[in-house]
Scaffold this motif. Structure first.
Motif, PDB file in Angstrom:
ATOM      1  N   SER A 130      42.484  50.675  51.575  1.00 58.17           N
ATOM      2  CA  SER A 130      42.087  51.463  50.409  1.00 58.17           C
ATOM      3  C   SER A 130      40.578  51.674  50.296  1.00 58.17           C
ATOM      4  O   SER A 130      40.125  52.803  50.074  1.00 58.17           O
ATOM      5  N   GLY A 159      43.664  47.541  45.413  1.00 55.69           N
ATOM      6  CA  GLY A 159      42.929  48.621  46.063  1.00 55.69           C
ATOM      7  C   GLY A 159      42.976  49.947  45.332  1.00 55.69           C
ATOM      8  O   GLY A 159      42.377  50.930  45.799  1.00 55.69           O
ATOM      9  N   GLY A 185      39.361  49.078  44.388  1.00 54.39           N
ATOM     10  CA  GLY A 185      39.210  49.971  45.532  1.00 54.39           C
ATOM     11  C   GLY A 185      38.157  51.030  45.291  1.00 54.39           C
ATOM     12  O   GLY A 185      38.422  52.236  45.405  1.00 54.39           O
ATOM     13  N   TRP A 231      34.764  46.541  46.234  1.00 53.08           N
ATOM     14  CA  TRP A 231      35.395  46.235  47.519  1.00 53.08           C
ATOM     15  C   TRP A 231      34.994  44.881  48.095  1.00 53.08           C
ATOM     16  O   TRP A 231      35.805  44.219  48.747  1.00 53.08           O
TER      17      TRP A 231
END
Length: 512
Positions: free
Chosen positions: A45, A185, A191, A196
């Motif tokens: 993702s 994600g 995401g 992240w």
């Protein structure tokens, strides 16, 4: 007494899921198998944001933007380092489980999760994409070890009537890990450009939980009795796991296995390949693990987004449909947990590979016609879901269950090393060649996967026996006929009392 003796041997009780057994299963699977699934999916993702970070870091260092082919190479390394680490982790299985035990190896393995979790979590602050690539390799080692050791540990602590169900639990947690990574994600969760690194670092939490809790649960009684010769600890561990004091019937079966192996000699990792008595077991786990990874499961997920898009799903909504597919995967794996002891391993493998074969053929037709037939994209979506269902009930969870049951105690670590190496090498090869295969053959690449599924199905139909509710010795005896060898039990046919006395005498002898 709850158990009575007949012909000098105790009548065996039917095993039950005790609190200790259930918690040991959940902690082992959550702390290890969950991470495997999570790290398979975690980079999918946020890939565009990670690649932006790679490019930005390179530009700041060298004052020029990164070339596209260099970025592609670095990203390919970031993805492929995980299965490569898994392969090296599989090579470490046999020496570690023989030296540290099953539980001890799982505890040691947490190093390969916590360290890379910290590395990936600070990669953006350190402005180093190299850290991510190295960390992916290290966490791959963790996955390679856990994918082999967890099924081995659970297979050895479970009673034979629950061995199949508990053996699928690791695969269940792998699918739950994939689903969790898909949910986290989503763009509005982690995401995105700011979340992240946290998403990558979260893999260390299950490892920390396992490191705190697993020491309170028993080591494999089989490892303690057969490999360490410590009958007292093995008995106490069995009593905790079973919830009753009379465990003589299981101890007898372990002693028979021990005597059988002593009569033939203990196996090393290298001698496994030359053992005639294990030839068809070894071929079977190689075929099943190759079939599992080369059956196109990764290709199906690769195509899924484009299939959903062609069916009219909005690009912003495709991520939610992908999560839905992951949920179907989890649901069907849960179903397999509850039906494996009733249906058997063989039937689930045959049905699973058969469904995957049919889905691949139908998907090839649907992908070729979806530009000309208006309703064909919906058939493509149905094929993806049907394939996921088929893989979740058989090819994904069952091979490791059967691998546990096909080998006796001293051969099992070496067998899992071979199975794990084949598993991860096949995974790595598919990831490496599928983009070229897809570019050259397009949708027709699924015909290759259909053929692999069919060949694996035929092999299982002809060679692999049903192993449910069988002792490890009974399974070995079934293969002895195919391998054209005689099963030598040594002193394994002695009554329980004599076996126990000889075992106690051996223990006393070693003390002097």
């Amino acid at each position: 007494m709850a158990d009575t003796e007949e012909w000098g041997k105790p009548v065996e009780r039917k095993g039950r899921l005790t609190v200790v057994l259930a918690l040991a299963t959940l902690i082992a699977a959550f702390g290890s198998s969950f991470q495997y699934g999570y790290n398979v999916s975690v980079v999918n993702s946020p890939s565009q944001f990670m690649q932006q970070f790679y490019n930005t870091t390179y530009t700041e260092r060298y004052h020029s933007p990164m070339e596209e082919n260099v970025l592609t190479l670095l990203w390919s390394l970031s993805v492929s380092m995980f299965p490569l680490g898994g392969f090296f982790g599989s090579l470490m299985v046999a020496p570690l489980v023989n030296k540290l035990g099953r539980k001890g190896t799982l505890l040691f393995n947490n190093i390969f999760s916590i360290v890379p979790a910290i590395m990936m979590g600070v990669s953006e602050i350190a402005k180093s994409y190299e850290i991510i690539i190295v960390a992916r390799f290290i966490v791959g080692i963790c996955a390679g070890l856990s994918s082999n050791v967890v099924p081995m540990y659970l297979g050895e602590i479970a009673p034979k009537n629950l061995r199949g169900a508990l053996g699928i639990v690791p695969q269940l947690f792998i699918t739950v890990g994939i689903l969790c990574a898909q949910v986290l994600g989503l763009r509005n969760i982690l995401g995105n450009s700011t979340g992240w690194t946290l998403m990558l670092g979260l893999t260390g939490i299950p490892a920390a939980i396992q490191l705190l809790l697993l020491p309170f649960f028993p080591e494999s009684p089989r490892h303690m009795l057969i490999q360490n010769g410590d009958e007292k600890k093995a008995t106490k561990a069995l009593q905790r796991l079973r919830g009753w004091d009379d465990v003589d019937s299981e101890l007898l079966e372990m002693r028979q296995e021990d005597q059988s192996e002593k009569a033939e000699g203990h196996l090393s990792v290298f001698s496994l390949l030359s053992q005639r008595s294990l030839r068809w077991q070894l071929i079977s786990i190689v075929v099943m693990n190759m079939g599992q990874q080369l059956s196109g499961v990764n290709a199906i997920y690769y195509y899924a987004d484009s299939i959903y898009g062609s069916a009219g799903v909005r690009e912003s909504d495709i991520q939610y449909v992908t999560v839905g597919t992951g949920a179907v995967n989890v649901f069907m794996t849960v179903t397999a947990v509850f039906i494996v002891e009733a249906s058997g391993r063989r039937l689930l493998l045959l049905c699973g590979f058969g469904i995957c074969c049919g889905a691949c053929v139908l998907l090839t037709v649907a992908l070729n016609l979806q530009e000309t037939v208006t309703w064909m994209p919906y058939v493509s979506i149905a094929c993806v879901i049907i394939y996921v269902i088929g893989h979740a009930i058989g090819p994904s969870p069952i091979p490791y269950v059967v691998a546990t049951e096909m080998f006796r105690q001293t051969a099992r670590p070496a067998a899992f090393m071979v199975a794990g190496s084949v598993h991860w090498l096949s995974n790595f090869i598919v990831g490496l060649i599928f983009p070229f295969l897809e570019r050259g053959l397009g949708p027709y690449s699924f015909i290759i996967f259909a053929v692999i599924c069919l060949v694996t199905l035929i092999y299982i139909w002809l060679v692999v026996p049903e192993t449910k509710k069988k002792t490890f010795l009974e399974v070995f005896q079934m293969f002895a006929k195919r391998n054209k060898v005689e099963l030598n039990l040594g002193d394994g046919d002695l009554p329980l009392k004599e076996l126990k006395e000889s075992s106690e005498d051996a223990q006393k002898a070693t003390q002097f």
